[in-house]
Design a protein around this motif. Structure first.
Motif, short mmCIF file in Angstrom:
data_model
loop_
_atom_site.label_atom_id
_atom_site.label_comp_id
_atom_site.label_asym_id
_atom_site.label_seq_id
_atom_site.Cartn_x
_atom_site.Cartn_y
_atom_site.Cartn_z
N PRO A 78 17.23 2.66 -2.41
CA PRO A 78 15.82 2.62 -2.05
C PRO A 78 14.94 3.49 -2.91
O PRO A 78 13.73 3.30 -2.93
N ASN A 79 15.48 4.45 -3.66
CA ASN A 79 14.64 5.30 -4.48
C ASN A 79 14.70 4.92 -5.96
O ASN A 79 14.25 5.65 -6.82
N ALA A 80 15.27 3.76 -6.24
CA ALA A 80 15.36 3.33 -7.63
C ALA A 80 14.14 2.52 -8.02
O ALA A 80 13.46 1.93 -7.19
N ASP A 81 13.86 2.47 -9.35
CA ASP A 81 12.81 1.58 -9.81
C ASP A 81 13.23 0.15 -9.53
O ASP A 81 14.39 -0.22 -9.62
N MET A 82 12.23 -0.68 -9.18
CA MET A 82 12.52 -2.07 -8.86
C MET A 82 12.11 -2.98 -10.01
O MET A 82 11.00 -2.87 -10.51
N GLU A 83 13.00 -3.85 -10.42
CA GLU A 83 12.70 -4.73 -11.53
C GLU A 83 11.71 -5.80 -11.11
O GLU A 83 11.79 -6.36 -10.02
N ARG A 84 10.76 -6.09 -12.00
CA ARG A 84 9.86 -7.21 -11.80
C ARG A 84 10.39 -8.39 -12.60
O ARG A 84 11.19 -8.24 -13.52
N GLY A 85 9.87 -9.57 -12.29
CA GLY A 85 10.36 -10.78 -12.96
C GLY A 85 10.12 -10.77 -14.45
O GLY A 85 10.81 -11.44 -15.21
N THR A 86 9.14 -10.01 -14.94
CA THR A 86 8.84 -9.95 -16.36
C THR A 86 9.73 -8.99 -17.11
O THR A 86 9.63 -8.83 -18.31
N GLY A 87 10.60 -8.27 -16.40
CA GLY A 87 11.43 -7.26 -17.02
C GLY A 87 10.80 -5.88 -16.95
O GLY A 87 11.47 -4.89 -17.19
N GLU A 88 9.50 -5.81 -16.65
CA GLU A 88 8.83 -4.52 -16.48
C GLU A 88 9.33 -3.90 -15.19
O GLU A 88 9.60 -4.60 -14.22
N ARG A 89 9.43 -2.56 -15.17
CA ARG A 89 9.94 -1.89 -13.98
C ARG A 89 8.80 -1.35 -13.17
O ARG A 89 7.84 -0.79 -13.69
N PHE A 90 8.88 -1.53 -11.85
CA PHE A 90 7.84 -1.08 -10.93
C PHE A 90 8.35 0.10 -10.12
O PHE A 90 9.39 0.00 -9.46
N PRO A 112 7.49 2.42 -7.02
CA PRO A 112 6.57 2.57 -5.89
C PRO A 112 6.00 3.97 -5.85
O PRO A 112 6.63 4.94 -6.25
N SER A 113 4.77 4.08 -5.34
CA SER A 113 4.12 5.39 -5.25
C SER A 113 4.87 6.27 -4.25
O SER A 113 5.69 5.81 -3.46
N GLU A 114 4.54 7.55 -4.29
CA GLU A 114 5.22 8.52 -3.44
C GLU A 114 5.11 8.17 -1.97
O GLU A 114 6.06 8.30 -1.20
N ARG A 115 3.93 7.69 -1.56
CA ARG A 115 3.77 7.43 -0.13
C ARG A 115 4.67 6.30 0.35
O ARG A 115 5.19 6.33 1.45
N TRP A 116 4.89 5.28 -0.50
CA TRP A 116 5.78 4.21 -0.06
C TRP A 116 7.22 4.70 -0.02
O TRP A 116 8.01 4.29 0.84
N GLN A 117 7.57 5.58 -0.98
CA GLN A 117 8.92 6.13 -0.94
C GLN A 117 9.15 6.92 0.34
O GLN A 117 10.20 6.82 0.97
N ALA A 175 5.81 -5.46 -0.24
CA ALA A 175 4.39 -5.19 -0.48
C ALA A 175 3.71 -6.46 -0.95
O ALA A 175 4.21 -7.13 -1.86
N HIS A 176 2.58 -6.78 -0.36
CA HIS A 176 1.75 -7.91 -0.78
C HIS A 176 0.48 -7.35 -1.39
O HIS A 176 -0.28 -6.63 -0.73
N SER A 177 0.23 -7.65 -2.66
CA SER A 177 -0.97 -7.15 -3.32
C SER A 177 -2.18 -7.89 -2.77
O SER A 177 -2.29 -9.11 -2.88
N GLY A 178 -3.11 -7.14 -2.16
CA GLY A 178 -4.27 -7.76 -1.53
C GLY A 178 -3.94 -8.21 -0.12
O GLY A 178 -2.77 -8.41 0.24
N LEU A 212 -0.92 -5.05 1.74
CA LEU A 212 -0.37 -5.24 3.08
C LEU A 212 1.13 -5.10 2.92
O LEU A 212 1.72 -5.65 2.00
N MET A 213 1.74 -4.32 3.82
CA MET A 213 3.18 -4.11 3.78
C MET A 213 3.83 -4.85 4.94
O MET A 213 3.19 -5.11 5.96
N ALA A 214 5.09 -5.16 4.76
CA ALA A 214 5.90 -5.73 5.85
C ALA A 214 7.29 -5.12 5.76
O ALA A 214 7.81 -4.89 4.66
N PHE A 215 7.87 -4.85 6.91
CA PHE A 215 9.23 -4.30 6.91
C PHE A 215 9.99 -4.85 8.11
O PHE A 215 9.41 -5.34 9.08
N GLY A 216 11.28 -4.76 8.02
CA GLY A 216 12.14 -5.22 9.11
C GLY A 216 13.59 -5.00 8.75
O GLY A 216 13.91 -4.28 7.80
#
Length: 587
Positions: free
Chosen positions: A5-17, A19-24, A71-74, A106-110
């Motif tokens: 859960p604390n690792a960078d998450m890969e995006r489909g473009t190969g760029e790594r995302f 998450p900000s501190e608050r989401w962590q 996370a949903h952007s917007g 907007l976030m969603a979790f479960g």
């Protein structure tokens, strides 16, 4: 594959995302997030150009029971449709989280494959605006309560910016009273409220904070000790602090049909400061998740920091937690002290570092699993706070096996009784003595009895059961409409009376007659009785009508008649007021 859960998450473009501190920090506090195979997912990139399918496809591969955070952007056009799509894809009951207004997310979790089979109520939980930055005990209380409520058929979402439509929920649940920045928004809500006040009168803390900073700003240790002695013997004048502005907090309290303080002492503070007396009160204890701590292993903390058998203080470094006094109380004992927490007050933290000797270790904020390991490595947990209800870290430390030192200003004694060593947070001698007693408190039988006390009284299942009862109580209560009429002008009250009788609702119509409108209650009663008889209504069986000579302090909907008393209602109740004509035309 699964990611940490604390690792960078890969995006489909190969760029790594990343998450900000608050989401962590939110992620770390999701129940079970660090004890199950879990995944932090991103549905869309910041440019909203990443398709949904790859991340949902990845989530579908997770084992059942895994936590996920999306996370949903917007804000989606329909949050409910977005939730439904995730629930279908992930075979889960999904919770939404609407963050602060500045965050266009907007976030969603479960939990993968875990569904609430029959949903009884949906609840909108509303924490204070800085909840995601603070992530303290109040936020832990919210998330753990949300999770435990699932077993009672209650699904709660979290709305900080109030962008989740109120119409989707049976009621609102406020966490804390500190909502002045959006008070008018809350007052316009139509669904019932309950509130977990999480309130203390901080007057003494503010005074102590000023005194302590002044004392420890001295450069000479002898001067520090002389000033501490003068404070202890009350030879030092208390500084003046601004009085608490109770008006916005009182209006927040008025929203609630049911109050859920965490302790009787908190309830007493609400009565003392705000005069709370009309609302229903359900005591809901703070609690912990036992499985996170019963098998805590000291090895990870010992291996990382090389420390074992020490006094631990797990808390934000700030005046309320009182680390400076703890440091001074232990300075000549030789006992190692570990301070685990982020610096909540940089000036205060700098003073802590100035007076910390070689036996004081600052390890920063620990992850939940590393904190559990720290408890297991420690001998004593000391939190001589100015206010705690009761301090979740105290319960956690007791469960792992630490002996406890707590302050005497909050609700710690109410929770822990004989199982904690109590001190005066304003007296270093008292703190010193309590820590020495706790250090020698090594009886295994007593340690086990302390653990069993916490297990039997303070679990989130018990807290959720009390919370669900409070929801049921609030939803069973009728709406209350308040009118402050001119009794010499029938048009200011008679149409409302007729409408109330016609509706045949469960609501209560409150008619004020007293000093504020210069009315005689007995004469007003006769006027109402005569009106009922003229309308052919039996006063014994008609919808509930009450005459009152005071303005209610609980959940009430004031109606404005256009008369001279409207300003009084607006001052007292704010945006909860609505024009009488609008109420008459509500259909």
């Amino acid at each position: 594959m699964n990611r940490q859960p604390n690792a960078d998450m890969e995006r489909g473009t190969g760029e790594r995302f990343c998450p900000s501190e608050r989401w962590q920090r939110l992620w770390q506090r999701l129940p079970n997030a660090f004890t199950t195979t879990s995944c932090l997912l991103r549905e869309r990139g910041l440019d909203a150009g990443l398709p949904v399918e790859p991340t949902v496809h990845f989530a579908k591969q997770l084992p059942d029971g895994s936590a996920f955070l999306v996370a949903h952007s917007g804000m989606p056009d329909s949050p409910e449709r977005w939730r439904e799509s995730l629930e279908t894809e992930l075979n889960s009951t999904v919770h939404l989280l609407d963050p602060e207004p500045e965050a266009d997310w907007l976030m969603a979790f479960g939990w993968k494959g875990q569904q609430v089979p029959r949903i009884k109520w949906r609840v909108r939980m509303i924490p204070h605006r800085r909840a995601l930055q603070m992530m303290g005990g109040g936020e832990t209380q919210l998330l753990e309560t949300l999770y435990a409520l699932r077993q009672f058929g209650v699904v709660a979402d979290v709305s900080i910016a109030l962008r989740l439509p109120e119409t989707n929920y049976a009621l609102n649940h406020l966490f804390s009273l500190y909502h002045a920045d959006r008070l008018e928004q809350l007052e316009r809500c139509q669904k019932p409220f309950v509130a977990s006040p999480i309130f203390w009168d901080y007057t003494e803390l503010l005074q102590a904070g000023l005194i302590i900073k002044a004392i420890f700003s001295q450069t000479d240790a002898h001067a520090v000790q002389r000033m501490l002695d003068a404070w202890r013997t009350r030879q030092m004048a208390l500084p003046q602090v601004p009085p608490l502005d109770t008006s916005p907090l009182r209006r927040v309290l008025q929203l609630a049909r049911v109050l859920m303080p965490n302790a009787q002492r908190e309830h007493e503070a609400l009565k003392r400061v705000f005069g709370v007396k009309e609302q229903h009160v359900v005591l809901v204890p703070n609690a912990i998740r036992p499985e996170q701590f019963l098998k805590a292993n000291p090895a990870p903390f010992v291996e990382r920091h090389g420390l074992r058998d020490f006094v631990l203080c797990a808390a934000r470094i700030e005046p309320n937690k009182n680390q400076l006094m703890l440091i001074w109380a232990l300075r000549e004992t030789g006992l190692p002290l570990v301070l685990a927490g982020k610096e909540g007050d940089s000036e205060y933290a700098a003073l802590c570092r100035r007076w910390a000797g070689t036996k004081v270790h600052f390890v920063g904020e620990l992850s939940p699993e590393m904190l559990a390991s720290a408890y297991a490595a420690a001998r004593v947990h000391a939190l001589p706070s100015w206010s705690e209800t009761p301090g979740l870290v105290n319960l956690e430390a007791a469960l792992v096996g630490c002996s406890l030192v707590v302050g005497n200003r909050g609700a710690e004694q109410e929770y822990l009784g004989e199982w904690a060593h109590v001190c005066d947070p304003g007296d270093v001698r008292s703190i010193h003595e309590a820590v020495r007693q706790a250090w020698d408190d090594t009886d295994p039988a007593r340690r086990e009895a302390r653990r069993q006390h916490v297990l039997h009284h303070y679990t989130w299942q018990q807290a959720a059961e009390r919370t669900a009862y409070a929801y049921e109580l609030a939803l069973a209560m009728p709406d209350r409409w308040l009118l402050l009429p001119d009794w010499n002008q029938p048009q200011t009250w008679l149409p409302a009376l007729q409408c109330h009788l016609t509706q045949q609702s469960r609501a209560t119509l409150l008619l004020y007659a007293g000093s504020l409108n210069g009315a005689n209650p007995a004469e007003a009663y006769e006027q109402v009785l005569n009106a009922l008889h003229q309308l052919g209504v039996d006063d014994e069986t008609c919808p509930d009508i009450e005459l009152t000579d005071h303005l209610p302090t609980g959940d009430v909907r004031p109606l404005l008649t256009g008369g001279g008393c409207d300003l009084l209602l607006q001052v007292q109740y704010g945006a909860r007021c609505q024009p009488l004509q609008q109420w008459l035309n509500r259909g």
